[in-house]
Write an enzyme that holds these catalytic residues in place. Structure first.
Site, PDB file in Angstrom:
ATOM      1  N   THR A 147       0.852  -1.203   0.000  1.00 54.43           N
ATOM      2  CA  THR A 147       0.000   0.000   0.000  1.00 54.43           C
ATOM      3  C   THR A 147       0.882   1.245   0.000  1.00 54.43           C
ATOM      4  OG1 THR A 147      -1.809  -1.118   1.121  1.00 54.43           O
ATOM      5  CG2 THR A 147      -1.743   1.281   1.337  1.00 54.43           C
ATOM      6  N   GLN A 194       1.013  -9.774  -5.808  1.00 45.10           N
ATOM      7  CA  GLN A 194       0.502 -11.156  -5.906  1.00 45.10           C
ATOM      8  C   GLN A 194       1.376 -12.004  -6.842  1.00 45.10           C
ATOM      9  OE1 GLN A 194      -1.809 -12.366  -4.032  1.00 45.10           O
ATOM     10  NE2 GLN A 194      -2.933 -10.571  -3.319  1.00 45.10           N
ATOM     11  N   SER A 238       5.077  -6.896  -1.120  1.00 44.86           N
ATOM     12  CA  SER A 238       4.841  -6.925   0.315  1.00 44.86           C
ATOM     13  C   SER A 238       5.306  -8.246   0.897  1.00 44.86           C
ATOM     14  CB  SER A 238       3.322  -6.797   0.508  1.00 44.86           C
ATOM     15  OG  SER A 238       3.043  -6.286   1.754  1.00 44.86           O
ATOM     16  N   GLY A 239       5.931  -8.211   2.083  1.00 42.64           N
ATOM     17  CA  GLY A 239       6.455  -9.449   2.668  1.00 42.64           C
ATOM     18  C   GLY A 239       5.394 -10.431   3.122  1.00 42.64           C
ATOM     19  N   HIS A 240       4.264  -9.902   3.584  1.00 41.66           N
ATOM     20  CA  HIS A 240       3.296 -10.814   4.232  1.00 41.66           C
ATOM     21  C   HIS A 240       2.523 -11.687   3.252  1.00 41.66           C
ATOM     22  CE1 HIS A 240      -0.615  -8.655   3.570  1.00 41.66           C
ATOM     23  NE2 HIS A 240       0.178  -7.621   3.417  1.00 41.66           N
ATOM     24  N   THR A 291      14.103   5.419  10.885  1.00 41.36           N
ATOM     25  CA  THR A 291      15.217   4.534  11.256  1.00 41.36           C
ATOM     26  C   THR A 291      15.123   3.235  10.454  1.00 41.36           C
ATOM     27  OG1 THR A 291      15.248   5.448  13.476  1.00 41.36           O
ATOM     28  CG2 THR A 291      16.243   3.268  13.206  1.00 41.36           C
ATOM     29  N   CYS A 315      -9.040  -6.196   1.227  1.00 38.52           N
ATOM     30  CA  CYS A 315      -9.052  -4.742   1.404  1.00 38.52           C
ATOM     31  C   CYS A 315     -10.311  -4.113   0.846  1.00 38.52           C
ATOM     32  CB  CYS A 315      -7.831  -4.121   0.758  1.00 38.52           C
ATOM     33  SG  CYS A 315      -6.336  -4.832   1.379  1.00 38.52           S
TER      34      CYS A 315
HETATM   35  N1  PMP Z   1      -1.579  -4.757  -4.186  1.00 37.99           N
HETATM   36  C1  PMP Z   1      -2.128  -5.971  -4.304  1.00 37.99           C
HETATM   37  C2  PMP Z   1      -2.290  -6.565  -5.680  1.00 37.99           C
HETATM   38  C3  PMP Z   1      -2.534  -6.667  -3.173  1.00 37.99           C
HETATM   39  O1  PMP Z   1      -3.083  -7.873  -3.295  1.00 37.99           O
HETATM   40  C4  PMP Z   1      -2.349  -6.068  -1.885  1.00 37.99           C
HETATM   41  C5  PMP Z   1      -2.780  -6.783  -0.614  1.00 37.99           C
HETATM   42  N2  PMP Z   1      -4.057  -7.340  -0.659  1.00 37.99           N
HETATM   43  C6  PMP Z   1      -1.772  -4.793  -1.822  1.00 37.99           C
HETATM   44  C7  PMP Z   1      -1.396  -4.177  -2.996  1.00 37.99           C
HETATM   45  C8  PMP Z   1      -1.557  -4.109  -0.500  1.00 37.99           C
HETATM   46  O2  PMP Z   1      -0.559  -4.754   0.215  1.00 37.99           O
HETATM   47  P1  PMP Z   1      -0.262  -4.430   1.750  1.00 37.99           P
HETATM   48  O3  PMP Z   1      -1.265  -5.198   2.526  1.00 37.99           O
HETATM   49  O4  PMP Z   1       1.110  -4.932   1.974  1.00 37.99           O
HETATM   50  O5  PMP Z   1      -0.353  -2.981   1.948  1.00 37.99           O
END
Ligand code: PMP
Length: 375
Positions: free
Chosen positions: A70, A178, A196-198, A234, A320
């Site tokens: 994001t 993705q 994104s790492g998660h 930091t 989201c």
């Molecule tokens: N872009 C895409 C294509 C995603 O699938 C997501 C997470 N659902 C995001 C951006 C946002 O990622 P984050 O949760 O790390 O902010």
């Protein structure tokens, strides 16, 4: 528990968590401090950044750490808009983008930018002719996701890059959130990459923006120098090292993981094909990691909750934007009913065939029970 919501997020891998904890305990310094602890932290930061760069096939100077995709998406869209507003005010995105792109575009529209949403063809791919029609001398940015989070359509990024070559003042951002760790990505095909790492068994709170070295951006976050001048704060060394670990675990195994997930995907598709009232929203270029289907006679929320009671976790659409009608599905299928009844199964390489067998059993039981209730 059977977790099939891996596109929303993945549970952290123990090895990743272990790396995070070890770095927290053994490297307490600020990488920008001049003393010994600072120097040790800086050395580790450089080591991890070099490793990440190698794994992604980019230059380490091109990496900007962020809190997640994001922030990466916001940094590119707002940073380009602010820096190049005198060059042009036109941005092109697709209806398949994540809310962090779409909402940022809405915000930029209030600041005088013109945002166009490119049409999709019947396979959900970017309509190349429409893209060509929309591009003009005022276009400063094109932003597409490599794989969208709802339908999992893999876009033809190489072909799009070829078209953009005729527009050297227009930058190309690809949201690879993705896609990283799932398909091979060539950074030569783009100017910016978000991730994104998660989504790859990493920790929540760390992501990347990769930016071609020569491109200058306006900062989203101002303050002291961090790992780069583009994002103050930091340096988050334990998170950086955890991301390195997460990437180390998935990048070398992209091909074998893809094959395994394709097998699980086939099991699910075969299982779902039996039901007359289920439409599988699959496209020729869908990623095997995402299976989207529409249930005609049951509310998706009711179905998701009933499955969750059996400890099977799915989602309605992108986490989201839960609750809305799926904009992506509507854009591809032009069918509001289908778009408001969609369910997403998202797989990971850690899912097992036993889990999928069990999922299909639970699915059948829950589906029949809810159908009887609805009668
Ligand atoms: N872009 C895409 C294509 C995603 O699938 C997501 C997470 N659902 C995001 C951006 C946002 O990622 P984050 O949760 O790390 O902010």
């Amino acid at each position: 528990m059977i977790y099939l919501d891996n596109s929303a997020t993945t549970p952290v891998d123990e090895k990743v968590l272990d790396t995070f904890c070890k770095v927290c305990m053994k490297f307490p310094g600020n990488a920008n401090s001049l003393h010994r602890l600072g120097i040790q932290a800086k050395e580790l930061e450089e080591y991890a950044t070099d490793k990440i760069a190698k794994l992604l096939g980019v230059n380490s100077h091109e990496i900007i750490y962020t809190s997640g995709a994001t922030e990466s998406n916001n940094t590119v869209l707002k940073g380009i808009a602010s820096k190049y507003k005198n060059r042009g005010n036109h941005i092109i995105v697709s209806p398949l983008e994540h809310s962090s792109v779409l909402e940022t575009c809405k915000y930029l529209e209030t600041k005088g930018f013109k945002v166009d949403y490119v049409k999709l063809d019947s396979s959900g791919l970017i309509d190349i002719d429409d893209l060509k029609n929309l591009l003009n001398d005022k276009t400063i940015l094109v932003s597409f996701s490599y794989i969208d989070s709802e339908l999992g359509i893999i876009q033809n990024i190489k072909e799009i890059k070829k078209i953009l070559k005729a527009y050297p003042k227009c930058y190309f951002h690809v949201d690879c959130t993705q896609a990283i760790g799932k398909i091979k990505i060539d950074f030569n095909d783009m100017d910016f990459l978000s991730m994104s790492g998660h989504k790859i068994f990493g920790l929540k709170g760390i992501g990347l923006l990769v930016k071609k070295e020569k491109i200058v951006l306006d900062n989203l976050i101002h303050g002291g120098k961090s790992t780069t001048i583009y994002r103050a704060g930091t340096p988050m060394l334990p998170l950086i090292c955890s991301l390195m670990k997460a990437l180390e675990l998935v990048i070398p195994k992209i091909q074998s993981n893809y094959e395994w997930v394709s097998k699980l995907n086939q099991m699910i598709i075969e299982g779902l094909k039996k039901y007359d009232d289920i439409h599988i929203n699959q496209m020729p270029s869908s990623s095997p990691y995402i299976i989207n289907f529409s249930l005609k006679n049951i509310k998706p929320e009711t179905f998701i909750h009933a499955m969750a009671e059996e400890e099977v976790y799915l989602s309605t659409q992108s986490a989201c934007s839960s609750g809305d009608i799926s904009r992506s599905l509507e854009a591809v299928f032009h069918d509001r009913e289908m778009a408001s009844h969609s369910i997403r199964i998202s797989l990971s390489y850690k899912n097992t065939d036993l889990e999928i067998k069990k999922f299909l059993e639970v699915f059948d039981r829950v589906y029949r029970k809810l159908l009887i209730k609805n009668d």
